[in-house]
Design a protein around this motif. Structure first.
Motif, PDB file in Angstrom:
ATOM      1  N   SER A 153       0.812  -1.220   0.000  1.00  0.00           N
ATOM      2  CA  SER A 153       0.000   0.000   0.000  1.00  0.00           C
ATOM      3  C   SER A 153       0.845   1.269   0.000  1.00  0.00           C
ATOM      4  O   SER A 153       0.390   2.324  -0.445  1.00  0.00           O
ATOM      5  CB  SER A 153      -0.925   0.011   1.222  1.00  0.00           C
ATOM      6  OG  SER A 153      -0.169  -0.057   2.422  1.00  0.00           O
ATOM      7  N   LYS A 178       0.796  11.566  -2.641  1.00  0.00           N
ATOM      8  CA  LYS A 178       0.077  10.503  -1.934  1.00  0.00           C
ATOM      9  C   LYS A 178      -1.245  10.121  -2.579  1.00  0.00           C
ATOM     10  O   LYS A 178      -1.782   9.046  -2.315  1.00  0.00           O
ATOM     11  CB  LYS A 178      -0.172  10.933  -0.482  1.00  0.00           C
ATOM     12  CG  LYS A 178       1.104  11.210   0.305  1.00  0.00           C
ATOM     13  CD  LYS A 178       2.032   9.988   0.318  1.00  0.00           C
ATOM     14  CE  LYS A 178       3.291  10.265   1.124  1.00  0.00           C
ATOM     15  NZ  LYS A 178       4.238   9.128   1.078  1.00  0.00           N
ATOM     16  N   SER A 179      -1.788  10.981  -3.412  1.00  0.00           N
ATOM     17  CA  SER A 179      -3.076  10.672  -4.034  1.00  0.00           C
ATOM     18  C   SER A 179      -3.150  11.322  -5.406  1.00  0.00           C
ATOM     19  O   SER A 179      -2.327  12.187  -5.749  1.00  0.00           O
ATOM     20  CB  SER A 179      -4.231  11.174  -3.152  1.00  0.00           C
ATOM     21  OG  SER A 179      -4.142  12.576  -2.951  1.00  0.00           O
ATOM     22  N   GLN A 180      -4.140  10.914  -6.190  1.00  0.00           N
ATOM     23  CA  GLN A 180      -4.307  11.435  -7.543  1.00  0.00           C
ATOM     24  C   GLN A 180      -4.560  12.931  -7.526  1.00  0.00           C
ATOM     25  O   GLN A 180      -5.450  13.433  -6.854  1.00  0.00           O
ATOM     26  CB  GLN A 180      -5.480  10.733  -8.225  1.00  0.00           C
ATOM     27  CG  GLN A 180      -5.818  11.253  -9.615  1.00  0.00           C
ATOM     28  CD  GLN A 180      -4.813  10.822 -10.671  1.00  0.00           C
ATOM     29  OE1 GLN A 180      -4.535   9.643 -10.800  1.00  0.00           O
ATOM     30  NE2 GLN A 180      -4.284  11.764 -11.422  1.00  0.00           N
ATOM     31  N   THR A 230      -8.454   3.989  -5.440  1.00  0.00           N
ATOM     32  CA  THR A 230      -7.537   2.897  -5.099  1.00  0.00           C
ATOM     33  C   THR A 230      -6.158   3.397  -4.678  1.00  0.00           C
ATOM     34  O   THR A 230      -5.352   2.638  -4.151  1.00  0.00           O
ATOM     35  CB  THR A 230      -7.343   1.952  -6.295  1.00  0.00           C
ATOM     36  OG1 THR A 230      -6.633   2.642  -7.328  1.00  0.00           O
ATOM     37  CG2 THR A 230      -8.671   1.457  -6.824  1.00  0.00           C
ATOM     38  N   GLY A 231      -5.881   4.657  -4.969  1.00  0.00           N
ATOM     39  CA  GLY A 231      -4.552   5.181  -4.694  1.00  0.00           C
ATOM     40  C   GLY A 231      -3.621   5.118  -5.888  1.00  0.00           C
ATOM     41  O   GLY A 231      -2.487   5.589  -5.828  1.00  0.00           O
ATOM     42  N   TYR A 232      -4.089   4.555  -6.998  1.00  0.00           N
ATOM     43  CA  TYR A 232      -3.290   4.558  -8.223  1.00  0.00           C
ATOM     44  C   TYR A 232      -3.371   5.951  -8.845  1.00  0.00           C
ATOM     45  O   TYR A 232      -4.413   6.610  -8.798  1.00  0.00           O
ATOM     46  CB  TYR A 232      -3.818   3.542  -9.235  1.00  0.00           C
ATOM     47  CG  TYR A 232      -3.899   2.112  -8.758  1.00  0.00           C
ATOM     48  CD1 TYR A 232      -3.337   1.705  -7.543  1.00  0.00           C
ATOM     49  CD2 TYR A 232      -4.560   1.160  -9.515  1.00  0.00           C
ATOM     50  CE1 TYR A 232      -3.422   0.384  -7.120  1.00  0.00           C
ATOM     51  CE2 TYR A 232      -4.651  -0.167  -9.111  1.00  0.00           C
ATOM     52  CZ  TYR A 232      -4.086  -0.546  -7.903  1.00  0.00           C
ATOM     53  OH  TYR A 232      -4.178  -1.851  -7.489  1.00  0.00           O
ATOM     54  N   LYS A 233      -2.278   6.376  -9.489  1.00  0.00           N
ATOM     55  CA  LYS A 233      -2.229   7.726 -10.050  1.00  0.00           C
ATOM     56  C   LYS A 233      -1.857   7.676 -11.532  1.00  0.00           C
ATOM     57  O   LYS A 233      -0.950   6.941 -11.912  1.00  0.00           O
ATOM     58  CB  LYS A 233      -1.205   8.574  -9.287  1.00  0.00           C
ATOM     59  CG  LYS A 233      -1.561   8.788  -7.818  1.00  0.00           C
ATOM     60  CD  LYS A 233      -0.392   9.411  -7.063  1.00  0.00           C
ATOM     61  CE  LYS A 233       0.773   8.449  -6.972  1.00  0.00           C
ATOM     62  NZ  LYS A 233       1.954   9.035  -6.300  1.00  0.00           N
TER      63      LYS A 233
END
Length: 232
Positions: A128, A210-212, A173-176
């Protein structure tokens, strides 16, 4: 430990952006995989691999990811830096031969899609805390028409749509996913003023987020992210 180091994969690792991005990430502790048609495998080490691939062949992308996983580990950051286009005929608009147009679409769109799919498969296996970032090197052609750059413009427009779609679909999901577009200070395309070092610095910033964020990352070397009233 090298085995715990994050991995960067650069697809289309040329002497300007690709080289600068690879060095910047290596300096941050990443192991780096460079993939291009002119890659020299003899330069490969335990921390850095070079592999040949024709990115105009979308079916070759999955094998690249598989080889990188075996050699270095799963890429947590993927940079798609390849592009190309056949200039249109100024005396005959829409004069790009169909086979050339299709080849350009493979390089600029279909292989981007294949790379995004393979990247997602890898992201799902990572911890993660991993970056899980996909960055495409773009330009202003997804927002403006510049004859005779027809096939490249179509490719960048379609690829930008892919990036926006993925950014919206996977943000939770945290994917960027990012489309990075260097501009001049007045908002015009950088064209021949592409700054590899500026891209490297900016891509590191995107990967460390940390995030998109905003998927369409128009930026200048001097100011970083900047919204322009021109070409938007």
């Amino acid at each position: 430990m090298a085995g715990n180091s994050p991995v960067l994969l650069i697809l289309g690792s040329g002497p300007n952006i690709g080289t600068a991005v690879g060095k910047a990430f290596a300096d941050k502790g990443y192991r780096v995989a460079f993939a291009s048609r002119r890659a020299d495998s003899e330069k490969s080490t335990a921390e850095e691999v070079h592999m040949k691939v024709d990115l105009a062949v979308p079916t070759s992308i999955a094998e690249v990811f598989s080889k990188v996983k075996e050699a270095l580990g799963i890429p947590s950051v993927v940079v798609y830096n390849a592009s190309g286009g056949t200039m249109d005929n100024p005396q005959k608009s829409l004069g790009v031969p169909l086979d050339a147009f299709m080849n350009n679409l493979n390089l600029n769109v279909n292989s981007v899609y294949a790379a995004m799919q393979s990247a997602l498969e890898g992201f799902a296996e990572l911890d993660s805390c991993a970056s899980k970032t996909f960055i495409m090197t773009g330009n202003a052609l997804n927002k403006a028409v510049f004859p005779p750059m027809l096939s490249l413009g179509v490719g960048k427009t379609a690829a930008a749509h892919l990036i926006e779609y993925a950014a919206k679909s996977y943000a939770i999901t945290g994917y960027k996913f990012y489309y990075a577009d260097q501009r001049d200070e007045d908002g015009s395309p950088a064209w021949f003023g592409i700054d590899g070092e500026a891209h490297a610095k900016y891509y590191l910033k995107l990967a460390e987020g940390k995030s998109q964020g905003i998927w369409d990352q128009t930026f200048t070397p001097q100011e970083g992210y900047k919204v322009f009233s021109r070409y938007i």
